[in-house]
Design an enzyme around this catalytic site. Sequence first.
Site, mmCIF file in Angstrom:
data_model
loop_
_atom_site.group_PDB
_atom_site.id
_atom_site.type_symbol
_atom_site.label_atom_id
_atom_site.label_comp_id
_atom_site.label_asym_id
_atom_site.label_seq_id
_atom_site.Cartn_x
_atom_site.Cartn_y
_atom_site.Cartn_z
ATOM 1 N N HIS A 17 14.268 -3.801 11.637
ATOM 2 C CA HIS A 17 15.461 -3.370 10.887
ATOM 3 C C HIS A 17 16.376 -2.532 11.785
ATOM 4 C CE1 HIS A 17 12.786 -3.426 7.054
ATOM 5 N NE2 HIS A 17 13.618 -4.455 6.962
ATOM 6 N N LYS A 41 8.887 -8.264 -5.201
ATOM 7 C CA LYS A 41 8.039 -7.768 -4.110
ATOM 8 C C LYS A 41 7.283 -6.530 -4.587
ATOM 9 C CE LYS A 41 10.833 -9.102 -0.082
ATOM 10 N NZ LYS A 41 11.734 -8.592 0.949
ATOM 11 N N ARG A 90 15.439 -13.760 11.387
ATOM 12 C CA ARG A 90 14.303 -13.865 12.310
ATOM 13 C C ARG A 90 14.044 -15.315 12.702
ATOM 14 N NH1 ARG A 90 10.884 -10.093 8.400
ATOM 15 N NH2 ARG A 90 11.939 -11.577 7.070
ATOM 16 N N SER A 127 8.416 -5.728 6.931
ATOM 17 C CA SER A 127 7.792 -4.628 6.187
ATOM 18 C C SER A 127 6.501 -5.106 5.520
ATOM 19 C CB SER A 127 8.745 -4.096 5.110
ATOM 20 O OG SER A 127 9.909 -3.574 5.685
#
Length: 164
Positions: A17, A41, A90, A127
């Site tokens: 991040h 999540k 990514r 994360s």
Amino acid sequence: MTRAVCPGSFDPVTNGHLDILRRAAAIFDELVVATGTNPSKSRLFEPEARMEMLREACADIPNVTVMGFSGLIVDFCRDIDAQAIVKGLRGGNDYEYELPMAQMNSHLTGVETVFVPTNAALGYVSSSLVKEVASLGGDVSGLVPGFVNDRLRARLAERRAAGA
Ligand code: PNS
């Protein structure tokens, strides 16, 4: 004056991040890191704790501010007069996931999304993986700032003590 918003859960903020935030902050006059909660999540840190960690991690980037938001990201962008949304990519999976959202957001209010490719050396950092590895006793010290690693371990210990 260009203002952009970088939204995410940041649960917790990772070096991946931070790489994106630094590079986005170099493109725009002002970058607002918008912390929200994704109901699909599982959450480790409360929103206030996530924002605290972001503020500390971004303290040396003068044009970054950290805020919380709920509801549509396009409404938040309009409320604070931001012209762009920044998302890190990514790889192909991120692109597949982000593209329809970028198109929807453009359709809703005209706000544009700017994709920033992740540094290849950090492409595997998320994360979710950091939390999984840390919760199973793995070393994530190179993947998050030192103080985040400390808080992560403390929070996981707290969870274990609570039997969660
Ligand atoms: O990538 P993340 O960490 O799951 O992002 C979490 C969050 C809260 C930033 C994201 O779910 C979001 O942007 N929510 C806002 C809701 C919204 O605008 N939905 C329509 C997108 S087209």
